[in-house]
Design a protein around this motif. Structure first.
Motif: not given
Length: 550
Positions: A340-353, A426-438
């Motif tokens: 399990d991997t968790e990423l924290r990304i702001s909701e204002t992050t530009a597409p293409g990042s 096959t091997g799998t991993a779960r990716i959880r993206v938490v969207v940070l508020d602005t």
């Protein structure tokens, strides 16, 4: 002559002292002795001017004026009153004021069995070597009981383990002293801890008991040699196995503890060629390759390894090496180090990042190792795979579509790694993206305009209306407070807006005749700089509060 005889009798009772006894813990007012009778006083003591003098700070005795009885003035605890004193005696005096005479009274407080035996330490920790000779004795803490005689500690008993017994020795003053006796030889490898219960019993009726837990930790002695898991190891490897590869891991165990059970490995017997080719890790027992193998030069090697513990005891094993070619098969699936991997990304992050993702690992080689990745789960994200050092593929998460935390605060994805075997694994991993508020949402009133009708006779403090605004943001960005933006001076003295709740409170009485219409402009603002505005119209209705005037 009669008066002289009577005086002689009274003086005899007084100077010979009156002695009584009373058990401890009797309730207040309990009978101790008949002083009037014992002093031959036939009138009431109060009439004779008789009084009791107890010089203690807390009087424990009282004299009943009418009956002449000596009674307890308080509950008496012998152990508290006469700690560590064998005979507990209260002294007081009876004074006959009119005759200037006094009599000494002695009251012995006798013991009852009101205390349990108690060990100073409810748990005792002992340490004993496993080579201790049976019959060895260890003094134990004795129990204490404030009671006296038969009510104090009379005996001990031990329970819990056949390895130990109890001996009770007579100490100074006849006190019993318990001793722990080793009855049977110890073996730490069989049991490293023995738990016992020591009980102390007094002689009261019924008997009272106190207990202490005894934990005996058995200390290790070097009485076990290391033992290999196999007497002989046979290893088959390919001649093209790379340098540094671990060919075999030898395992020897030692039942002892600490340094006595710490195993080290050493080559006991090997050829010069074998010592050039192989390295033995003394701590792990791993035999690894330090030079290339050549089947045509020599096809097998025989090594002898010894396992030695910290005390010098040994065991020996043989290692036979037969060089054969082994073809790899696809017997391992790709796996991620973290599932399990968790990423924290702001909701204002530009597409293409882009954001690096964990790589999968596969113990197989060539086509049987990881060949590709794929991502599933959400339209907001896509996958890019970049070439890393040595041709390894590095997966990256790409933001394809702008995020909105108020629409979705969490995105769950699945990253798959596939190898090139037949069939593919096959091997799998779960990716959880938490969207940070602005702070991208302003507060919004539930109504653009609030219209309220209120009677002029409502009391001061009345809640005229509660304004409501909501903010879709989180935390401080979504915390709404209220304020009045525009109001007449007259209305500001009549109405108050509560910043936290949005309540409009009446500050003073309304008067329809003074004013029947008020208009306020109110504002809701969040923790940032965003706000919303609403109009509030308050109409005051008339009540019949004025009489006609001629």
């Amino acid at each position: 002559q009669r008066e002289r005889a009577l005086l002689w009798c009274v003086l005899g009772a007084a100077w010979g002292q009156l002695r009584y006894s009373v058990p401890e813990e009797m309730p207040k007012g309990s009978f101790v002795g008949d002083v009037a009778k014992d002093l031959a006083m036939d009138l009431s003591l109060r009439e004779r001017g008789v009084r009791l003098v107890d010089r203690r700070r807390t009087p424990y005795l009282a004299l009943h004026g009418k009956t002449g009885h000596l009674v307890t003035a308080e509950r008496i605890d012998r152990e508290q009153l006469c700690e560590a004193v064998q005979r507990c005696v209260l002294h007081c005096e009876v004074i006959v004021e009119g005759e200037m005479k006094f009599y000494e009274i002695e009251v012995e407080v006798t013991d009852i069995n009101d205390n349990d035996p108690r060990f100073k330490e409810a748990e005792m920790e002992l340490r004993m070597s496993e080579i201790t000779v049976p019959g060895w004795r260890i003094p134990l803490r004795d129990a204490l009981d404030p009671d006296l005689g038969r009510n104090s500690v009379q005996s001990y008993e031990l329970s819990g383990d056949e390895h130990f017994s109890l001996s009770v020795q007579a100490g100074p003053g006849g006190a019993e002293r318990p001793e722990l006796v080793l009855a049977k030889a110890l073996d730490r490898e069989e049991a490293s801890l023995h738990e016992l219960v020591l009980r102390a019993m007094d002689g009261g009726e019924p008997s009272r008991t106190g207990t202490a837990r005894i934990r005996v930790t058995v200390l290790d002695a070097n009485d076990n040699a290391p033992v290999f898991s196999q007497a002989e190891y046979t290893v088959r490897v390919s001649e093209d196995v790379p340098i540094g590869s671990i060919l075999v891991t030898l395992t020897a165990t030692d039942a002892d503890d600490g340094m006595n059970g710490h195993v080290k490995y050493i080559f006991h017997k090997t050829s010069n060629r074998g010592s050039d080719l192989f390295h033995l890790d003394s701590e792990t027992g791993e035999i690894s390759l330090i030079k290339d193998l050549d089947f045509e030069e020599i096809s097998s090697h025989e090594l002898q390894v010894q396992a030695e513990d910290g005390g010098g005891l040994l065991d020996t094993a043989k290692v036979h090496g037969i060089v054969l070619e082994i073809t790899d098969i696809n017997d391992n699936a790709p796996s991620f180090r973290e599932g399990d991997t968790e990423l924290r990304i702001s909701e204002t992050t530009a597409p293409g990042s882009r954001f690096p993702l964990p790589e999968a690992h596969d113990s197989d080689l060539g086509r049987n190792s990881v060949q590709s990745y794929e991502l599933s789960g959400d339209e907001h994200f896509s996958l890019s795979v970049q070439a890393g050092p040595g041709g390894a593929e590095r997966p990256e998460l790409v933001l394809s579509k702008a995020l909105d935390r108020e629409e979705a605060s969490l995105h769950e994805l699945v990253l798959r790694a596939m190898d090139g075997g037949e069939p593919s694994r096959t091997g799998t991993a779960r990716i959880r993206v938490v969207v940070l508020d602005t702070n991208d949402n302003a507060p919004v009133f539930s109504q653009e305009e609030y219209t309220v009708r209120v009677s002029e006779d409502v009391p001061v403090g009345f809640t005229v209306v509660t304004l409501t605004a909501t903010d879709a943001d989180e935390g401080a960005n979504g915390f709404v407070q209220y304020s009045v933006k525009k109001v007449t001076e007259k209305a500001s003295k009549i109405f108050q807006l509560k910043a936290e709740t949005g309540e409009i409170i009446l500050l003073r009485n309304l008067d329809f005749e003074e004013g029947d219409y008020y208009e306020l402009e109110v504002q809701a603002h969040d923790g940032g700089t965003l706000f919303d505005t609403a109009k509030l119209v308050i109409t005051v209705t008339d009540v019949n509060d004025n009489a006609p005037e001629l």
